[in-house]
Design a protein around this motif. Structure first.
Motif, PDB file in Angstrom:
ATOM      1  N   PHE A   1       7.970  29.363 -32.620  1.00  0.00           N
ATOM      2  CA  PHE A   1       6.618  29.619 -32.144  1.00  0.00           C
ATOM      3  C   PHE A   1       6.742  30.306 -30.782  1.00  0.00           C
ATOM      4  O   PHE A   1       7.258  29.724 -29.831  1.00  0.00           O
ATOM      5  CB  PHE A   1       5.849  28.305 -32.000  1.00  0.00           C
ATOM      6  N   THR A   2       6.305  31.567 -30.693  1.00  0.00           N
ATOM      7  CA  THR A   2       6.541  32.342 -29.472  1.00  0.00           C
ATOM      8  C   THR A   2       5.313  32.492 -28.578  1.00  0.00           C
ATOM      9  O   THR A   2       5.442  32.904 -27.426  1.00  0.00           O
ATOM     10  CB  THR A   2       7.079  33.744 -29.822  1.00  0.00           C
ATOM     11  N   GLU A   3       4.117  32.162 -29.099  1.00  0.00           N
ATOM     12  CA  GLU A   3       2.929  32.254 -28.238  1.00  0.00           C
ATOM     13  C   GLU A   3       1.719  31.574 -28.853  1.00  0.00           C
ATOM     14  O   GLU A   3       1.455  31.693 -30.044  1.00  0.00           O
ATOM     15  CB  GLU A   3       2.570  33.718 -27.962  1.00  0.00           C
ATOM     16  N   GLY A   4       0.979  30.878 -27.997  1.00  0.00           N
ATOM     17  CA  GLY A   4      -0.316  30.332 -28.368  1.00  0.00           C
ATOM     18  C   GLY A   4      -1.058  29.937 -27.116  1.00  0.00           C
ATOM     19  O   GLY A   4      -0.464  29.425 -26.163  1.00  0.00           O
ATOM     20  N   THR A   5      -2.359  30.198 -27.087  1.00  0.00           N
ATOM     21  CA  THR A   5      -3.175  29.811 -25.941  1.00  0.00           C
ATOM     22  C   THR A   5      -4.625  29.687 -26.378  1.00  0.00           C
ATOM     23  O   THR A   5      -5.031  30.276 -27.380  1.00  0.00           O
ATOM     24  CB  THR A   5      -3.064  30.848 -24.793  1.00  0.00           C
ATOM     25  N   GLN A   6      -5.391  28.902 -25.633  1.00  0.00           N
ATOM     26  CA  GLN A   6      -6.831  28.813 -25.879  1.00  0.00           C
ATOM     27  C   GLN A   6      -7.492  29.979 -25.159  1.00  0.00           C
ATOM     28  O   GLN A   6      -7.397  30.109 -23.941  1.00  0.00           O
ATOM     29  CB  GLN A   6      -7.385  27.490 -25.350  1.00  0.00           C
ATOM     30  N   GLU A   7      -8.137  30.847 -25.924  1.00  0.00           N
ATOM     31  CA  GLU A   7      -8.755  32.037 -25.346  1.00  0.00           C
ATOM     32  C   GLU A   7     -10.144  31.733 -24.788  1.00  0.00           C
ATOM     33  O   GLU A   7     -10.744  30.712 -25.087  1.00  0.00           O
ATOM     34  CB  GLU A   7      -8.826  33.139 -26.404  1.00  0.00           C
ATOM     35  N   GLY A   8     -10.644  32.657 -23.964  1.00  0.00           N
ATOM     36  CA  GLY A   8     -12.001  32.528 -23.443  1.00  0.00           C
ATOM     37  C   GLY A   8     -12.117  31.869 -22.087  1.00  0.00           C
ATOM     38  O   GLY A   8     -13.199  31.464 -21.669  1.00  0.00           O
ATOM     39  N   GLY A   9     -11.004  31.762 -21.366  1.00  0.00           N
ATOM     40  CA  GLY A   9     -11.059  31.212 -20.011  1.00  0.00           C
ATOM     41  C   GLY A   9     -10.738  29.734 -19.956  1.00  0.00           C
ATOM     42  O   GLY A   9     -10.369  29.117 -20.952  1.00  0.00           O
ATOM     43  N   VAL A  10     -10.903  29.159 -18.764  1.00  0.00           N
ATOM     44  CA  VAL A  10     -10.496  27.779 -18.502  1.00  0.00           C
ATOM     45  C   VAL A  10     -11.625  26.803 -18.822  1.00  0.00           C
ATOM     46  O   VAL A  10     -12.779  27.015 -18.452  1.00  0.00           O
ATOM     47  CB  VAL A  10     -10.079  27.621 -17.020  1.00  0.00           C
ATOM     48  N   ASN A  11     -11.266  25.732 -19.516  1.00  0.00           N
ATOM     49  CA  ASN A  11     -12.186  24.627 -19.780  1.00  0.00           C
ATOM     50  C   ASN A  11     -11.541  23.368 -19.228  1.00  0.00           C
ATOM     51  O   ASN A  11     -10.860  22.637 -19.942  1.00  0.00           O
ATOM     52  CB  ASN A  11     -12.461  24.518 -21.281  1.00  0.00           C
ATOM     53  N   LEU A  12     -11.748  23.143 -17.925  1.00  0.00           N
ATOM     54  CA  LEU A  12     -11.088  22.019 -17.259  1.00  0.00           C
ATOM     55  C   LEU A  12     -11.489  20.700 -17.900  1.00  0.00           C
ATOM     56  O   LEU A  12     -12.668  20.439 -18.125  1.00  0.00           O
ATOM     57  CB  LEU A  12     -11.443  21.999 -15.769  1.00  0.00           C
ATOM     58  N   GLY A  13     -10.481  19.871 -18.178  1.00  0.00           N
ATOM     59  CA  GLY A  13     -10.733  18.548 -18.721  1.00  0.00           C
ATOM     60  C   GLY A  13     -10.908  18.484 -20.225  1.00  0.00           C
ATOM     61  O   GLY A  13     -11.157  17.413 -20.777  1.00  0.00           O
ATOM     62  N   SER A  14     -10.787  19.611 -20.918  1.00  0.00           N
ATOM     63  CA  SER A  14     -10.952  19.619 -22.371  1.00  0.00           C
ATOM     64  C   SER A  14      -9.864  18.790 -23.047  1.00  0.00           C
ATOM     65  O   SER A  14      -8.676  19.036 -22.853  1.00  0.00           O
ATOM     66  CB  SER A  14     -10.895  21.061 -22.897  1.00  0.00           C
ATOM     67  N   TRP A  15     -10.273  17.798 -23.851  1.00  0.00           N
ATOM     68  CA  TRP A  15      -9.297  16.994 -24.574  1.00  0.00           C
ATOM     69  C   TRP A  15      -8.863  17.687 -25.857  1.00  0.00           C
ATOM     70  O   TRP A  15      -7.741  17.534 -26.327  1.00  0.00           O
ATOM     71  CB  TRP A  15      -9.858  15.611 -24.890  1.00  0.00           C
ATOM     72  N   LYS A  16      -9.740  18.493 -26.424  1.00  0.00           N
ATOM     73  CA  LYS A  16      -9.407  19.215 -27.654  1.00  0.00           C
ATOM     74  C   LYS A  16      -8.278  20.207 -27.441  1.00  0.00           C
ATOM     75  O   LYS A  16      -7.563  20.556 -28.379  1.00  0.00           O
ATOM     76  CB  LYS A  16     -10.644  19.946 -28.187  1.00  0.00           C
ATOM     77  N   LEU A  17      -8.110  20.672 -26.214  1.00  0.00           N
ATOM     78  CA  LEU A  17      -7.037  21.615 -25.902  1.00  0.00           C
ATOM     79  C   LEU A  17      -5.684  21.004 -26.237  1.00  0.00           C
ATOM     80  O   LEU A  17      -4.860  21.605 -26.928  1.00  0.00           O
ATOM     81  CB  LEU A  17      -7.106  22.012 -24.426  1.00  0.00           C
ATOM     82  N   GLY A  18      -5.449  19.790 -25.758  1.00  0.00           N
ATOM     83  CA  GLY A  18      -4.189  19.113 -26.052  1.00  0.00           C
ATOM     84  C   GLY A  18      -4.026  18.841 -27.531  1.00  0.00           C
ATOM     85  O   GLY A  18      -2.937  19.001 -28.094  1.00  0.00           O
ATOM     86  N   GLU A  19      -5.113  18.448 -28.178  1.00  0.00           N
ATOM     87  CA  GLU A  19      -5.055  18.150 -29.610  1.00  0.00           C
ATOM     88  C   GLU A  19      -4.703  19.393 -30.420  1.00  0.00           C
ATOM     89  O   GLU A  19      -3.996  19.311 -31.428  1.00  0.00           O
ATOM     90  CB  GLU A  19      -6.385  17.552 -30.064  1.00  0.00           C
ATOM     91  N   ARG A  20      -5.194  20.545 -29.985  1.00  0.00           N
ATOM     92  CA  ARG A  20      -4.863  21.783 -30.692  1.00  0.00           C
ATOM     93  C   ARG A  20      -3.365  22.063 -30.608  1.00  0.00           C
ATOM     94  O   ARG A  20      -2.731  22.460 -31.590  1.00  0.00           O
ATOM     95  CB  ARG A  20      -5.655  22.956 -30.118  1.00  0.00           C
ATOM     96  N   TYR A  21      -2.796  21.871 -29.419  1.00  0.00           N
ATOM     97  CA  TYR A  21      -1.358  22.097 -29.252  1.00  0.00           C
ATOM     98  C   TYR A  21      -0.543  21.150 -30.128  1.00  0.00           C
ATOM     99  O   TYR A  21       0.408  21.566 -30.805  1.00  0.00           O
ATOM    100  CB  TYR A  21      -0.958  21.916 -27.788  1.00  0.00           C
ATOM    101  N   ALA A  22      -0.903  19.866 -30.124  1.00  0.00           N
ATOM    102  CA  ALA A  22      -0.136  18.892 -30.899  1.00  0.00           C
ATOM    103  C   ALA A  22      -0.240  19.173 -32.393  1.00  0.00           C
ATOM    104  O   ALA A  22       0.755  19.051 -33.124  1.00  0.00           O
ATOM    105  CB  ALA A  22      -0.627  17.482 -30.587  1.00  0.00           C
ATOM    106  N   HIS A  23      -1.412  19.553 -32.864  1.00  0.00           N
ATOM    107  CA  HIS A  23      -1.596  19.898 -34.278  1.00  0.00           C
ATOM    108  C   HIS A  23      -0.658  21.043 -34.663  1.00  0.00           C
ATOM    109  O   HIS A  23      -0.026  21.015 -35.735  1.00  0.00           O
ATOM    110  CB  HIS A  23      -3.047  20.295 -34.534  1.00  0.00           C
TER     111      HIS A  23
END
Length: 443
Positions: free
Chosen positions: A293-315
């Motif tokens: 896996f060479t790249e992945g990021t949440q697009e659309g800017g910063v969402n401070l405190g988002s818990w779904k961000l971590g869940e997306r990475y773990a999934h």
């Protein structure tokens, strides 16, 4: 057998908390089963890491020296940090550069007499040298977003375009120059990808290759150039794009014996959805190939405190590594509060955000979620088969070099779940806390 567990949960302030320190919660649910098969090995893990783009390096460098060191330690320190072992850098500019540039902007310089990495020496290389002090065996992956404008059909580093046929040899020599220039700085390159996202015409740096063009570039130019310059140890990864069409795309290259002899692995991104079955298909047909896996990021800017961000990475990590992936590179390791800098305003999120004016550091859920894998599943560990009878849980298991079993469980639901870990018919009752990720060490 001894078992210990660590948890990061939405309702708890302390990340990586020892499970003994967390009060047990009674649930009325019947225990869910997680079955682990220690002898059914999938792949050997090379590690986890992220990208030190110019933007990331610029953001880190904007902080006081001590805070720079804290970020580097929090990512790369073996004991106190996430234990990152991998770094991706860009050759020439990408969208997460402060502007467009290349290492040789002199038109028609076929012999690359004017090639230089002075731009990299400003922010990226000084930080790489500090990272290498923490991780002497650091693996650095180099990816180009575009050749210099003068080598392309559209005379522009941006908006797609293609590499002109008459410059294919020069472009392959460009890779060699870049690798050797970094060697001269005391920084060894581990691998290269042929082209970042070769099917995407972007408003930022981009360059299009068909599968046949990528095959022929590797076969006739890049592979031989590395070989002839004493760089055959540099690994080549193809594709470096999404998983939706990955099998058909890489098949064209890997079925060619002359091309495939130069190819170590296949890189991929997450932007077109899961498609984990595509990874399995590649591995089954080309078992010698390594998937990264060479790249992945949440697009659309910063969402401070988002818990779904971590869940997306773990999934993503769980799905990828259960399907023969060996390494994981996050995108930018540090961005500012806007999600940049990015010279075309393609702002994104990152595990660590810094306020460059107030000199403050913020840790996102993704930082901790990635850590539940990278802190415990070290290079040399082997992923092993595991499964659960509960669709609410996502599970990844591995066996360490010391013979310990690592089990990572993610619970994205709003309910606590009782779990039984089944290893060789030995049952271990453990809790799965709502909106959490947990790592269990057995042995």
């Amino acid at each position: 057998m001894h078992i210990e567990g660590y948890v990061t949960a939405k309702d708890y302030k302390i990340p990586f908390a020892k499970l003994e320190d967390i009060e047990k919660r009674d649930t009325k649910n019947k225990a869910s089963l997680v079955k682990i098969y220690p002898d059914e090995v999938l792949e050997e893990v090379i590690g986890f890491g992220g990208a030190l783009t110019e933007a990331a390096a610029y953001n880190i460098s904007s902080l006081p020296y001590e805070k720079q060191g804290k970020i580097l330690k929090d990512y790369f320190d073996e004991k106190e940090g996430l234990g990152y072992k991998l770094v991706r850098i860009h050759m020439n500019s990408c969208d997460f550069s402060l502007e467009s540039y290349s290492c040789d902007d002199v038109e028609g310089d076929i012999e690359l007499k004017y090639f230089n990495i002075e731009r990299d020496k400003k922010w990226v290389i000084p930080l790489l040298k500090r990272i290498k002090e923490l991780v002497p065996d650091l693996k650095i992956l180099v990816s180009p977003w575009s050749p210099p404008a003068w080598m392309k059909t559209n005379n522009d580093m941006k908006y797609g375009g293609k590499l002109r046929e008459e410059y294919r040899k020069t472009w392959a020599e460009f890779f060699v120059k870049f690798i050797k220039a970094y060697q001269d700085e005391g920084i060894d390159i581990w691998a290269v990808t042929v082209q970042n996202e070769p099917m995407a015409v972007q408003i930022w740096e981009s360059c299009i290759y068909t599968a046949e063009e990528e095959r022929d570039f590797v076969k006739y130019y890049l592979g031989p150039a590395l070989l002839e310059n004493g760089l055959s140890h540099i690994k080549i990864l193809i594709w470096d794009h999404n998983k939706d069409i990955i099998y058909e795309r890489v098949k064209t290259v890997l079925e060619d014996k002359e091309a495939s002899k130069y190819v170590w692995g296949v890189g991929f991104h997450w932007y077109a959805g899961d498609h984990f079955e595509q990874l399995k298909k590649i591995k089954e047909e080309f078992p010698y190939i390594k998937l990264v896996f060479t790249e992945g990021t949440q697009e659309g800017g910063v969402n401070l405190g988002s818990w779904k961000l971590g869940e997306r990475y773990a999934h993503e990590i769980i799905g990828d590594f259960n399907n023969y992936t060996v390494g994981f590179f996050d995108w930018n390791i540090v961005l500012d509060t806007m999600g940049g800098p990015n010279h075309v305003k393609n702002y994104c999120d990152a595990p660590i955000i810094v306020d460059t004016e107030k000199k403050e550091i913020f840790y996102q859920s993704s930082y901790y979620y990635i850590g539940h894998f990278s802190k415990f599943i070290k290079p040399g560990s082997k992923t092993i088969k595991s499964e659960t009878n509960d669709s609410r849980l996502e599970v990844l298991s591995a066996k360490t070099l010391e013979g310990k079993i690592i089990v990572v469980i993610m619970n994205k639901t709003e309910e606590n779940i009782d779990v039984l870990l089944d290893i060789d018919d030995n049952l271990y009752p453990v809790p799965s806390i709502k909106r959490s990720i947990e790592t269990f060490i057995i042995g």
